[in-house]
Motif scaffolding. Structure first.
Motif, PDB file in Angstrom:
ATOM      1  N   SER A  87       0.996  -1.033   0.057  1.00  0.00           N
ATOM      2  CA  SER A  87       0.032   0.015  -0.025  1.00  0.00           C
ATOM      3  C   SER A  87       0.807   1.205  -0.034  1.00  0.00           C
ATOM      4  CB  SER A  87      -1.136   0.049   1.384  1.00  0.00           C
ATOM      5  OG  SER A  87      -1.784  -1.019   1.171  1.00  0.00           O
ATOM      6  N   THR A  88       0.336   2.431  -0.089  1.00  0.00           N
ATOM      7  CA  THR A  88       0.711   3.747  -0.207  1.00  0.00           C
ATOM      8  C   THR A  88       0.493   4.832   0.920  1.00  0.00           C
ATOM      9  OG1 THR A  88       1.244   3.606  -2.584  1.00  0.00           O
ATOM     10  CG2 THR A  88       1.130   5.752  -1.759  1.00  0.00           C
ATOM     11  N   ILE A  89       1.339   5.505   1.141  1.00  0.00           N
ATOM     12  CA  ILE A  89       1.087   6.513   2.458  1.00  0.00           C
ATOM     13  C   ILE A  89       1.436   7.821   1.557  1.00  0.00           C
ATOM     14  CG2 ILE A  89       1.424   7.684   4.410  1.00  0.00           C
ATOM     15  CD1 ILE A  89       2.452   4.845   5.293  1.00  0.00           C
ATOM     16  N   LYS A 118     -10.143   8.806  -0.127  1.00  0.00           N
ATOM     17  CA  LYS A 118     -11.190   8.210   0.635  1.00  0.00           C
ATOM     18  C   LYS A 118     -11.647   7.063   0.099  1.00  0.00           C
ATOM     19  CE  LYS A 118     -14.772  11.202  -1.376  1.00  0.00           C
ATOM     20  NZ  LYS A 118     -15.548  12.426  -1.179  1.00  0.00           N
ATOM     21  N   GLU A 119     -11.822   6.611  -1.063  1.00  0.00           N
ATOM     22  CA  GLU A 119     -12.272   5.479  -1.570  1.00  0.00           C
ATOM     23  C   GLU A 119     -11.216   4.436  -2.229  1.00  0.00           C
ATOM     24  OE1 GLU A 119     -15.940   6.300  -3.662  1.00  0.00           O
ATOM     25  OE2 GLU A 119     -16.964   6.606  -1.639  1.00  0.00           O
ATOM     26  N   TYR A 120      -9.830   4.918  -1.852  1.00  0.00           N
ATOM     27  CA  TYR A 120      -8.995   4.222  -2.692  1.00  0.00           C
ATOM     28  C   TYR A 120      -7.949   3.156  -1.832  1.00  0.00           C
ATOM     29  CZ  TYR A 120      -5.662   4.360  -6.806  1.00  0.00           C
ATOM     30  OH  TYR A 120      -4.754   4.053  -7.841  1.00  0.00           O
ATOM     31  N   ALA A 121      -8.521   2.215  -2.298  1.00  0.00           N
ATOM     32  CA  ALA A 121      -7.744   0.697  -1.229  1.00  0.00           C
ATOM     33  C   ALA A 121      -6.525   0.963  -1.119  1.00  0.00           C
ATOM     34  CB  ALA A 121      -8.377  -0.527  -1.730  1.00  0.00           C
ATOM     35  N   ALA A 122      -5.782   1.318  -2.319  1.00  0.00           N
ATOM     36  CA  ALA A 122      -4.214   1.256  -2.214  1.00  0.00           C
ATOM     37  C   ALA A 122      -3.532   2.391  -1.448  1.00  0.00           C
ATOM     38  CB  ALA A 122      -3.637   1.447  -3.629  1.00  0.00           C
ATOM     39  N   ILE A 123      -4.507   3.537  -1.003  1.00  0.00           N
ATOM     40  CA  ILE A 123      -3.731   4.452  -0.082  1.00  0.00           C
ATOM     41  C   ILE A 123      -4.614   4.517   1.351  1.00  0.00           C
ATOM     42  CG2 ILE A 123      -2.958   6.621  -0.040  1.00  0.00           C
ATOM     43  CD1 ILE A 123      -3.224   6.767  -3.203  1.00  0.00           C
ATOM     44  N   PRO A 124      -4.222   3.801   2.358  1.00  0.00           N
ATOM     45  CA  PRO A 124      -5.122   3.524   3.507  1.00  0.00           C
ATOM     46  C   PRO A 124      -4.613   4.646   4.571  1.00  0.00           C
ATOM     47  CG  PRO A 124      -3.459   1.872   3.722  1.00  0.00           C
ATOM     48  CD  PRO A 124      -3.279   2.445   2.271  1.00  0.00           C
ATOM     49  N   PHE A 125      -3.502   5.462   4.366  1.00  0.00           N
ATOM     50  CA  PHE A 125      -3.057   6.376   5.470  1.00  0.00           C
ATOM     51  C   PHE A 125      -2.967   7.703   4.325  1.00  0.00           C
ATOM     52  CE2 PHE A 125      -1.703   2.205   6.976  1.00  0.00           C
ATOM     53  CZ  PHE A 125      -1.969   2.499   8.540  1.00  0.00           C
ATOM     54  N   ILE A 319      -1.818  -3.956  12.803  1.00  0.00           N
ATOM     55  CA  ILE A 319      -0.250  -4.110  12.542  1.00  0.00           C
ATOM     56  C   ILE A 319       0.079  -3.904  11.206  1.00  0.00           C
ATOM     57  CG2 ILE A 319       1.950  -5.302  12.892  1.00  0.00           C
ATOM     58  CD1 ILE A 319       0.556  -6.974  15.376  1.00  0.00           C
ATOM     59  N   TRP A 320       0.891  -2.762  11.169  1.00  0.00           N
ATOM     60  CA  TRP A 320       1.468  -2.415   9.597  1.00  0.00           C
ATOM     61  C   TRP A 320       2.933  -2.429   9.884  1.00  0.00           C
ATOM     62  CZ3 TRP A 320      -0.901  -1.254   4.813  1.00  0.00           C
ATOM     63  CH2 TRP A 320      -2.400  -1.365   4.943  1.00  0.00           C
ATOM     64  N   PHE A 321       3.582  -2.850   8.754  1.00  0.00           N
ATOM     65  CA  PHE A 321       5.111  -2.526   8.394  1.00  0.00           C
ATOM     66  C   PHE A 321       5.318  -1.498   7.301  1.00  0.00           C
ATOM     67  CE2 PHE A 321       4.912  -7.075   9.760  1.00  0.00           C
ATOM     68  CZ  PHE A 321       6.074  -7.293  10.554  1.00  0.00           C
ATOM     69  N   GLY A 322       6.088  -0.511   7.480  1.00  0.00           N
ATOM     70  CA  GLY A 322       6.251   0.781   6.610  1.00  0.00           C
ATOM     71  C   GLY A 322       7.715   0.953   6.377  1.00  0.00           C
ATOM     72  N   GLN A 323       7.838   1.260   5.232  1.00  0.00           N
ATOM     73  CA  GLN A 323       9.275   1.842   4.900  1.00  0.00           C
ATOM     74  C   GLN A 323       9.124   2.849   3.847  1.00  0.00           C
ATOM     75  OE1 GLN A 323       8.453  -1.917   4.251  1.00  0.00           O
ATOM     76  NE2 GLN A 323       9.226  -1.936   6.497  1.00  0.00           N
ATOM     77  N   GLU A 338       4.262 -12.517   1.657  1.00  0.00           N
ATOM     78  CA  GLU A 338       3.811 -13.190   2.977  1.00  0.00           C
ATOM     79  C   GLU A 338       2.643 -12.964   3.446  1.00  0.00           C
ATOM     80  OE1 GLU A 338       5.565 -16.241   3.843  1.00  0.00           O
ATOM     81  OE2 GLU A 338       6.937 -15.663   1.860  1.00  0.00           O
ATOM     82  N   GLY A 339       1.854 -11.811   2.858  1.00  0.00           N
ATOM     83  CA  GLY A 339       0.555 -11.625   3.432  1.00  0.00           C
ATOM     84  C   GLY A 339       0.360 -10.396   4.489  1.00  0.00           C
ATOM     85  N   TYR A 340       1.640  -9.966   5.006  1.00  0.00           N
ATOM     86  CA  TYR A 340       1.641  -8.884   5.847  1.00  0.00           C
ATOM     87  C   TYR A 340       1.109  -7.512   5.247  1.00  0.00           C
ATOM     88  CZ  TYR A 340       4.435 -12.017   8.608  1.00  0.00           C
ATOM     89  OH  TYR A 340       5.215 -13.202   9.248  1.00  0.00           O
ATOM     90  N   ASN A 341       0.720  -6.801   6.405  1.00  0.00           N
ATOM     91  CA  ASN A 341       0.186  -5.104   5.986  1.00  0.00           C
ATOM     92  C   ASN A 341       1.343  -4.381   5.578  1.00  0.00           C
ATOM     93  OD1 ASN A 341      -2.403  -5.809   6.156  1.00  0.00           O
ATOM     94  ND2 ASN A 341      -2.354  -5.558   8.260  1.00  0.00           N
ATOM     95  N   VAL A 342       1.688  -3.868   4.611  1.00  0.00           N
ATOM     96  CA  VAL A 342       2.820  -3.039   4.400  1.00  0.00           C
ATOM     97  C   VAL A 342       2.608  -1.903   3.728  1.00  0.00           C
ATOM     98  CG1 VAL A 342       5.174  -3.034   3.315  1.00  0.00           C
ATOM     99  CG2 VAL A 342       4.123  -5.461   3.950  1.00  0.00           C
ATOM    100  N   ALA A 343       3.041  -0.733   4.020  1.00  0.00           N
ATOM    101  CA  ALA A 343       2.758   0.470   2.967  1.00  0.00           C
ATOM    102  C   ALA A 343       4.139   1.012   3.056  1.00  0.00           C
ATOM    103  CB  ALA A 343       1.861   1.285   4.026  1.00  0.00           C
ATOM    104  N   LYS A 344       4.336   1.983   1.807  1.00  0.00           N
ATOM    105  CA  LYS A 344       5.459   2.672   1.654  1.00  0.00           C
ATOM    106  C   LYS A 344       5.146   4.163   1.901  1.00  0.00           C
ATOM    107  CE  LYS A 344       9.004   0.073  -0.440  1.00  0.00           C
ATOM    108  NZ  LYS A 344      10.582   0.165  -0.051  1.00  0.00           N
ATOM    109  N   TYR A 345       6.000   5.052   2.379  1.00  0.00           N
ATOM    110  CA  TYR A 345       5.643   6.318   2.313  1.00  0.00           C
ATOM    111  C   TYR A 345       6.085   6.724   1.035  1.00  0.00           C
ATOM    112  CZ  TYR A 345       5.251   8.331   7.190  1.00  0.00           C
ATOM    113  OH  TYR A 345       4.585   8.590   8.467  1.00  0.00           O
ATOM    114  N   LEU A 346       5.220   7.398   0.388  1.00  0.00           N
ATOM    115  CA  LEU A 346       5.554   8.195  -0.809  1.00  0.00           C
ATOM    116  C   LEU A 346       5.641   9.542  -1.036  1.00  0.00           C
ATOM    117  CD1 LEU A 346       5.760   7.012  -3.912  1.00  0.00           C
ATOM    118  CD2 LEU A 346       3.449   7.191  -4.275  1.00  0.00           C
ATOM    119  N   PRO A 347       6.588  10.276  -0.916  1.00  0.00           N
ATOM    120  CA  PRO A 347       6.600  11.559  -0.872  1.00  0.00           C
ATOM    121  C   PRO A 347       6.327  12.091  -1.969  1.00  0.00           C
ATOM    122  CG  PRO A 347       8.536  10.722  -0.172  1.00  0.00           C
ATOM    123  CD  PRO A 347       7.946   9.529  -0.684  1.00  0.00           C
TER     124      PRO A 347
END
Length: 388
Positions: A87-89, A118-125, A319-323, A338-347
């Motif tokens: 996912s994306t932040i 608001k309705e974009y599943a790829a960007i939860p934060f 629980i989320w992992f982020g890089q 592996e199915g974990y929740n992961v999001a990347k900070y996208l400046p």
């Protein structure tokens, strides 16, 4: 625990050969500390002198570490990452604003970004920095316990209103919001504001997340005090846990001002503090949600082990992992596989306005032991696999 971070085919699946080569070239440059210092000084001068360097910056370091100059450009990147489960932040990476119209602009950008995702599943934060919503010196004055004059009181109320309106909108749209951490000598006021927003908008679940910078030795005690307050006042804690981004500045200021450094005495102590904070949060998931922002493989494995020991599903929403985008793809994409929740900070943002962020990325990669060499090792491995 199965080792998963050596899989470079998964890590770099989204990179074309030319993008892989650019990444290799950039990290080779970043590995050279004198070159980073010279490049930073030259770049700052060129931008201030209005020299035509934006295209060069855009084609190199900007496009590697950033999603674009606006939200629309970021969507292309977000869609590609989401196909791989990451996912994306969206991070409007403009900070340190000083005048009201600039602060209002950052605030309005946060509101606009909420509407956008608001309705974009790829960007939860979404995320904002305290100094995007208020002057650094104002936070500092409050943190240090000084009284505000009438104008400053009115100014602070505008900061409070910006926080409240953005957090209320995030709550109403059910989009989680991360509030970044900054320097310790202004962070007290920022923490108090984030706490007030949690008490108000985290009644059913964690929507508002503050940040714990665990290179500060006092952060676990702070979290325990906050936990006590959350239990007494019936709200959920959202916390992004990171090591921190201002270590040299913190130590230098402590030395100059003659007070004890707020920073842990060693890298080992910082690592232990990070892992202890994460473990405490995992033990208290009934009242907490964790966003573990780390580029450290050992800490990532430890969190995976804690989840396994606690029979916590890989995709548990608490629980989320982020890089950061452009870094540690071997962690992000292999965790997602592996199915974990992961999001990347996208400046994103105008090139010249995002330069302080980009310079900090280069300086951090230079100063963090092993980070750049690890990136280079993995990029070399993937180049060899592709026979580039």
């Amino acid at each position: 625990m199965k080792e998963i971070f050596e899989d470079t085919a998964t890590a770099f699946a989204l990179k074309t050969d030319s993008e892989l080569e650019r990444a290799y070239f950039l990290f080779k440059l970043i590995a050279n500390e004198p070159l980073v210092k010279i490049g930073t000084a030259v770049t700052n001068f060129a931008i201030k002198a209005h020299l035509p360097v934006e295209k060069l910056i855009r084609a190199s370091v900007f496009d590697h570490f950033c999603g674009g100059v606006n939200e629309e450009e970021c969507l292309v990147v977000a869609d590609k990452m989401f196909e791989k489960g990451v996912s994306t932040i969206l991070d409007y990476s403009v900070e340190g604003q000083e005048v009201e119209n600039q602060l209002d602009s950052c605030y309005e950008k946060a509101l606009k970004t909420l509407d956008f995702v608001k309705e974009y599943a790829a960007i939860p934060f979404i995320v904002f920095k305290p100094t995007g919503f208020g002057r650094f010196k104002l936070y500092q004055k409050i943190t240090e316990g000084h009284s505000l004059n009438k104008d400053e009181q009115e100014e602070w109320q505008r900061v409070v209103n910006r926080y409240d309106k953005v957090c209320k909108k995030a709550h109403d749209l059910e989009v989680s919001i991360l509030i970044d951490g900054e320097e310790s000598w202004m962070q007290g006021a920022a923490d108090e504001l984030a706490e007030a927003m949690m008490r108000k908008y985290n009644k059913k679940k964690a929507i508002v997340f503050n940040t714990l910078q665990t290179y500060r030795w006092d952060r676990l005690d702070y979290l325990k005090r906050l936990h006590k307050d959350a239990l007494e006042n019936n709200y959920f804690i959202g916390m992004k846990v990171v090591r921190g981004a201002y270590m040299e500045k913190e130590n230098d200021r402590a030395g100059e001002k003659g007070y004890p450094s707020p920073i842990c005495e060693s890298k080992k102590a910082t690592d232990e503090n990070f892992d202890n904070v994460v473990a405490y949060m995992v033990e208290n998931l009934d009242t907490m949600s964790l966003f573990a922002g780390t580029h450290n493989e050992i800490s990532s494995y430890r969190l995976m082990e804690l989840m396994e020991a606690g029979n916590i599903e890989h995709n548990d929403p608490r629980i989320w992992f982020g890089q950061l985008y452009g870094m540690s793809d071997h962690i992000s994409f292999n965790l997602a596989k592996e199915g974990y929740n992961v999001a990347k900070y996208l400046p994103f943002g105008p090139v010249k306005d995002v330069m302080p962020y980009l310079i900090r990325r280069a300086e951090e990669n230079t100063s963090v032991a092993g980070q750049t060499s690890r990136e280079l090792t993995l990029l070399k491995k993937e180049r060899k696999r592709r026979k580039i």
